[in-house]
Scaffold this motif. Structure first.
Motif, PDB file in Angstrom:
ATOM      1  N   UNK A  96      19.974   5.041 -15.597  1.00  0.00           N
ATOM      2  CA  UNK A  96      19.683   6.400 -16.019  1.00  0.00           C
ATOM      3  C   UNK A  96      20.480   7.368 -15.153  1.00  0.00           C
ATOM      4  N   UNK A  97      21.148   8.356 -15.765  1.00  0.00           N
ATOM      5  CA  UNK A  97      22.000   9.266 -14.980  1.00  0.00           C
ATOM      6  C   UNK A  97      21.280   9.951 -13.822  1.00  0.00           C
ATOM      7  N   UNK A  98      20.081  10.456 -14.051  1.00  0.00           N
ATOM      8  CA  UNK A  98      19.364  11.166 -12.984  1.00  0.00           C
ATOM      9  C   UNK A  98      19.130  10.231 -11.803  1.00  0.00           C
ATOM     10  N   UNK A  99      18.618   9.045 -12.069  1.00  0.00           N
ATOM     11  CA  UNK A  99      18.343   8.087 -10.997  1.00  0.00           C
ATOM     12  C   UNK A  99      19.617   7.708 -10.245  1.00  0.00           C
ATOM     13  N   UNK A 100      20.694   7.467 -10.984  1.00  0.00           N
ATOM     14  CA  UNK A 100      21.958   7.060 -10.366  1.00  0.00           C
ATOM     15  C   UNK A 100      22.533   8.182  -9.498  1.00  0.00           C
ATOM     16  N   UNK A 101      22.501   9.408  -9.995  1.00  0.00           N
ATOM     17  CA  UNK A 101      23.053  10.545  -9.246  1.00  0.00           C
ATOM     18  C   UNK A 101      22.251  10.792  -7.975  1.00  0.00           C
ATOM     19  N   UNK A 102      20.946  10.835  -8.090  1.00  0.00           N
ATOM     20  CA  UNK A 102      20.091  11.091  -6.928  1.00  0.00           C
ATOM     21  C   UNK A 102      20.247   9.984  -5.887  1.00  0.00           C
ATOM     22  N   UNK A 103      20.195   8.731  -6.322  1.00  0.00           N
ATOM     23  CA  UNK A 103      20.312   7.608  -5.389  1.00  0.00           C
ATOM     24  C   UNK A 103      21.662   7.602  -4.682  1.00  0.00           C
ATOM     25  N   UNK A 104      22.735   7.823  -5.435  1.00  0.00           N
ATOM     26  CA  UNK A 104      24.075   7.784  -4.830  1.00  0.00           C
ATOM     27  C   UNK A 104      24.257   8.940  -3.847  1.00  0.00           C
ATOM     28  N   UNK A 105      23.798  10.118  -4.201  1.00  0.00           N
ATOM     29  CA  UNK A 105      23.917  11.272  -3.302  1.00  0.00           C
ATOM     30  C   UNK A 105      23.153  11.021  -2.003  1.00  0.00           C
ATOM     31  N   UNK A 106      21.974  10.448  -2.108  1.00  0.00           N
ATOM     32  CA  UNK A 106      21.182  10.151  -0.913  1.00  0.00           C
ATOM     33  C   UNK A 106      21.831   9.044  -0.091  1.00  0.00           C
ATOM     34  N   UNK A 107      22.328   8.012  -0.754  1.00  0.00           N
ATOM     35  CA  UNK A 107      22.983   6.901  -0.052  1.00  0.00           C
ATOM     36  C   UNK A 107      24.192   7.399   0.743  1.00  0.00           C
ATOM     37  N   UNK A 108      24.955   8.322   0.163  1.00  0.00           N
ATOM     38  CA  UNK A 108      26.163   8.833   0.808  1.00  0.00           C
ATOM     39  C   UNK A 108      25.874   9.948   1.816  1.00  0.00           C
ATOM     40  N   UNK A 109      24.655  10.449   1.828  1.00  0.00           N
ATOM     41  CA  UNK A 109      24.326  11.574   2.705  1.00  0.00           C
ATOM     42  C   UNK A 109      25.074  12.832   2.306  1.00  0.00           C
ATOM     43  N   UNK A 110      25.175  13.074   1.015  1.00  0.00           N
ATOM     44  CA  UNK A 110      25.948  14.211   0.507  1.00  0.00           C
ATOM     45  C   UNK A 110      25.323  15.546   0.897  1.00  0.00           C
ATOM     46  N   UNK A 111      26.179  16.524   1.069  1.00  0.00           N
ATOM     47  CA  UNK A 111      25.706  17.880   1.334  1.00  0.00           C
ATOM     48  C   UNK A 111      25.726  18.726   0.065  1.00  0.00           C
ATOM     49  N   UNK A 112      26.340  18.193  -1.001  1.00  0.00           N
ATOM     50  CA  UNK A 112      26.461  18.946  -2.245  1.00  0.00           C
ATOM     51  C   UNK A 112      26.676  17.981  -3.400  1.00  0.00           C
ATOM     52  N   UNK A 113      26.113  18.331  -4.555  1.00  0.00           N
ATOM     53  CA  UNK A 113      26.375  17.616  -5.807  1.00  0.00           C
ATOM     54  C   UNK A 113      27.006  18.618  -6.759  1.00  0.00           C
ATOM     55  N   UNK A 114      28.076  18.202  -7.408  1.00  0.00           N
ATOM     56  CA  UNK A 114      28.722  19.023  -8.439  1.00  0.00           C
ATOM     57  C   UNK A 114      28.550  18.281  -9.754  1.00  0.00           C
ATOM     58  N   UNK A 115      28.006  18.972 -10.752  1.00  0.00           N
ATOM     59  CA  UNK A 115      27.783  18.325 -12.043  1.00  0.00           C
ATOM     60  C   UNK A 115      27.839  19.347 -13.165  1.00  0.00           C
ATOM     61  N   UNK A 116      27.888  18.848 -14.388  1.00  0.00           N
ATOM     62  CA  UNK A 116      27.971  19.709 -15.551  1.00  0.00           C
ATOM     63  C   UNK A 116      26.610  19.979 -16.167  1.00  0.00           C
ATOM     64  N   UNK A 117      26.621  20.913 -17.102  1.00  0.00           N
ATOM     65  CA  UNK A 117      25.409  21.279 -17.824  1.00  0.00           C
ATOM     66  C   UNK A 117      25.801  21.560 -19.267  1.00  0.00           C
ATOM     67  N   UNK A 118      25.097  20.908 -20.181  1.00  0.00           N
ATOM     68  CA  UNK A 118      25.329  21.169 -21.606  1.00  0.00           C
ATOM     69  C   UNK A 118      24.398  22.279 -22.048  1.00  0.00           C
ATOM     70  N   UNK A 119      24.917  23.168 -22.868  1.00  0.00           N
ATOM     71  CA  UNK A 119      24.091  24.255 -23.398  1.00  0.00           C
ATOM     72  C   UNK A 119      23.349  23.743 -24.618  1.00  0.00           C
ATOM     73  N   UNK A 120      22.054  23.538 -24.455  1.00  0.00           N
ATOM     74  CA  UNK A 120      21.236  23.022 -25.541  1.00  0.00           C
ATOM     75  C   UNK A 120      20.315  24.117 -26.063  1.00  0.00           C
ATOM     76  N   UNK A 121      19.937  23.987 -27.302  1.00  0.00           N
ATOM     77  CA  UNK A 121      18.930  24.891 -27.859  1.00  0.00           C
ATOM     78  C   UNK A 121      17.589  24.559 -27.226  1.00  0.00           C
ATOM     79  N   UNK A 122      16.583  25.386 -27.456  1.00  0.00           N
ATOM     80  CA  UNK A 122      15.254  25.090 -26.914  1.00  0.00           C
ATOM     81  C   UNK A 122      14.745  23.759 -27.443  1.00  0.00           C
ATOM     82  N   UNK A 123      14.971  23.512 -28.717  1.00  0.00           N
ATOM     83  CA  UNK A 123      14.551  22.241 -29.297  1.00  0.00           C
ATOM     84  C   UNK A 123      15.318  21.085 -28.656  1.00  0.00           C
TER      85      UNK A 123
END
Length: 148
Positions: A96-123
């Motif tokens: 799962x992307x969320x789990x992978x991103x959070x785990x990898x950032x913590x494993x690496x001791x990152x000070x910042x995460x850069x990622x994208x955001x899709x513009x979705x409707x409320x639905x």
């Protein structure tokens, strides 16, 4: 020692905007850039880059192609960052992307995460909640979000 920054990409053209953002806010020698692509487990044939067997290509053609695209996207992103003078590494993780991103950032001791955001409707947000919002809720570090 350079500070670690995680750049969470997908294999879409919008990943280039994330690399541009990283080059704008990070400095070679000061930041080590880690590129991560999280691939859905159903499309992960191998844990790491490896040749596909004839059986895998025949039985899982879509998964092999998806993984190949992901591996190529990571390699191209790392190469672009290296050409810009950054120390950079990349990997693709199944899950799962969320789990992978959070785990990898913590494993690496990152000070910042850069990622994208899709513009979705409320639905759309109701049916498919924002990955970036979930990451922000789970990590204790800044997240720089680029509109995709």
């Amino acid at each position: 020692m350079p500070s670690s920054v995680l750049i969470a990409i997908d294999a879409s053209p919008s990943s280039n905007a994330l690399l541009t953002l990283a080059r704008r806010y990070c400095r070679p020698g000061e930041h080590e850039l880690h590129v991560l692509l999280a691939i859905d487990s159903t499309f992960a044939v191998h844990d790491k880059p490896a040749p596909y067997t004839a059986e895998e290509l025949e039985e899982y053609p879509a998964a092999c192609e998806e993984q190949r695209l992901g591996e190529r996207a990571v390699a191209e992103a790392v190469e672009q960052l290296r050409q810009a003078g950054f120390s950079s590494q990349g990997c693709m993780l199944a899950g799962q992307p969320v789990d992978a991103i959070v785990a990898k950032a913590q494993q690496l001791g990152c000070e910042l995460i850069i990622m994208g955001h899709r513009h979705l409707s409320r639905l759309g947000r109701l049916l498919d909640p924002s990955i970036s919002a979930k990451v922000i809720d789970q990590v204790g570090m800044p997240v720089l979000v680029c509109a995709a």
